[in-house]
Design a protein around this motif. Structure first.
Motif, short mmCIF file in Angstrom:
data_model
loop_
_atom_site.label_atom_id
_atom_site.label_comp_id
_atom_site.label_asym_id
_atom_site.label_seq_id
_atom_site.Cartn_x
_atom_site.Cartn_y
_atom_site.Cartn_z
N PRO A 4 0.88 -1.05 -0.22
CA PRO A 4 0.01 -0.01 -0.02
C PRO A 4 0.78 1.33 0.10
O PRO A 4 1.77 1.29 0.66
CB PRO A 4 -0.91 -0.17 1.38
N PHE A 5 0.19 2.22 -0.73
CA PHE A 5 1.15 3.46 -0.67
C PHE A 5 0.55 4.55 0.08
O PHE A 5 -0.85 4.58 0.24
CB PHE A 5 1.13 3.97 -2.21
N ALA A 6 1.30 5.43 0.63
CA ALA A 6 0.65 6.63 1.45
C ALA A 6 -0.10 7.40 0.48
O ALA A 6 0.08 7.51 -0.72
CB ALA A 6 1.72 7.35 1.98
N GLU A 7 -1.25 8.22 1.12
CA GLU A 7 -2.18 8.89 -0.06
C GLU A 7 -1.48 10.49 0.32
O GLU A 7 -0.90 10.85 1.11
CB GLU A 7 -3.65 8.54 0.06
N CYS A 8 -1.61 10.93 -0.92
CA CYS A 8 -1.37 12.39 -1.11
C CYS A 8 -2.10 13.30 -0.04
O CYS A 8 -3.26 13.02 0.05
CB CYS A 8 -1.51 12.76 -2.54
N VAL A 9 -1.42 14.16 0.68
CA VAL A 9 -2.12 14.93 1.58
C VAL A 9 -2.86 15.87 1.11
O VAL A 9 -3.60 16.70 1.99
CB VAL A 9 -1.09 15.58 2.69
N LEU A 10 -2.69 16.39 0.00
CA LEU A 10 -3.35 17.31 -0.89
C LEU A 10 -4.43 16.92 -1.63
O LEU A 10 -5.71 17.22 -1.66
CB LEU A 10 -2.46 18.17 -1.63
N CYS A 11 -4.47 15.85 -2.38
CA CYS A 11 -5.45 15.48 -3.36
C CYS A 11 -6.01 13.95 -3.06
O CYS A 11 -6.72 13.39 -3.58
CB CYS A 11 -5.06 15.72 -4.91
N ARG A 12 -5.32 13.49 -2.02
CA ARG A 12 -5.65 11.82 -1.87
C ARG A 12 -5.51 10.90 -2.81
O ARG A 12 -5.92 9.73 -2.59
CB ARG A 12 -7.16 11.90 -1.41
N GLU A 64 3.64 17.18 -6.02
CA GLU A 64 5.23 17.40 -5.48
C GLU A 64 5.59 18.52 -6.70
O GLU A 64 6.35 19.36 -6.22
CB GLU A 64 5.68 16.14 -5.52
N TRP A 65 5.20 18.10 -7.54
CA TRP A 65 5.74 19.16 -8.97
C TRP A 65 5.29 20.46 -8.55
O TRP A 65 5.87 21.63 -8.80
CB TRP A 65 5.36 18.57 -10.29
N GLN A 66 3.83 20.59 -8.36
CA GLN A 66 3.15 22.09 -8.13
C GLN A 66 4.11 22.44 -6.97
O GLN A 66 4.16 23.81 -7.07
CB GLN A 66 1.90 21.63 -7.90
N GLU A 67 4.16 21.83 -5.89
CA GLU A 67 4.82 22.56 -4.72
C GLU A 67 6.16 23.02 -5.11
O GLU A 67 6.57 24.01 -4.94
CB GLU A 67 4.94 21.39 -3.52
N ALA A 68 6.95 22.24 -6.20
CA ALA A 68 8.14 22.64 -6.53
C ALA A 68 8.07 23.92 -7.13
O ALA A 68 8.97 24.76 -7.33
CB ALA A 68 8.91 21.24 -7.27
N THR A 89 5.99 5.81 5.10
CA THR A 89 6.76 6.95 5.09
C THR A 89 6.13 8.05 6.03
O THR A 89 4.83 8.28 6.28
CB THR A 89 6.61 7.61 3.52
N LYS A 90 7.06 8.53 6.95
CA LYS A 90 6.79 9.65 7.76
C LYS A 90 6.79 10.97 7.12
O LYS A 90 7.46 11.39 6.33
CB LYS A 90 7.72 9.63 8.99
N GLY A 91 5.65 11.53 7.73
CA GLY A 91 5.49 13.13 7.24
C GLY A 91 4.55 13.04 6.15
O GLY A 91 3.81 12.26 5.80
N ALA A 92 4.45 14.36 5.63
CA ALA A 92 3.48 14.52 4.52
C ALA A 92 4.17 13.89 3.29
O ALA A 92 5.11 14.18 2.88
CB ALA A 92 3.23 16.07 4.15
N THR A 93 3.10 13.13 2.64
CA THR A 93 3.19 12.72 1.30
C THR A 93 2.77 13.20 0.18
O THR A 93 1.62 13.56 0.25
CB THR A 93 3.21 11.19 1.37
N LEU A 94 3.38 13.52 -1.11
CA LEU A 94 2.62 14.43 -1.96
C LEU A 94 2.87 13.17 -3.17
O LEU A 94 3.68 12.65 -3.36
CB LEU A 94 3.59 15.37 -2.25
N CYS A 95 1.82 13.32 -4.03
CA CYS A 95 1.79 12.61 -5.21
C CYS A 95 2.82 13.09 -6.13
O CYS A 95 2.98 14.54 -5.90
CB CYS A 95 0.35 12.40 -5.81
N PRO A 96 3.21 12.60 -7.24
CA PRO A 96 4.06 13.28 -8.33
C PRO A 96 3.68 14.59 -8.76
O PRO A 96 4.25 15.62 -9.14
CB PRO A 96 4.07 12.32 -9.19
#
Ligand SMILES: [Zn+2]
Length: 60
Positions: A22-30, A49-53, A39-46
């Motif tokens: 199982p993968f962690a779900e994105c904290v922004l869009c699920r 993650e790109w948008q944040e960058a 994985t600890k902390g906030a995880t973002l989908c690609p």
């Protein structure tokens, strides 16, 4: 290109050997991310993650 001098091994394909969920779900869009659920902390989908960058790169 026909420049095939000395190619000892095929290039590894990154991510191809990733474990099945199982993968962690994105904290922004699920959406499922490429990070394991452990994985600890906030995880973002690609995508996020790109948008944040982009946001970080364009600040100011
Ligand atoms: Zn996302």
């Amino acid at each position: 290109m026909a420049d095939d001098y000395c190619s000892p091994a095929p290039a590894p394909s990154p991510g191809a050997a990733a474990a099945e969920g199982p993968f962690a779900e994105c904290v922004l869009c699920r959406e499922p991310t490429e990070y394991p659920e452990s994985t600890k902390g906030a995880t973002l989908c690609p995508v996020c993650e790109w948008q944040e960058a982009q946001r970080g790169a364009c600040s100011g």
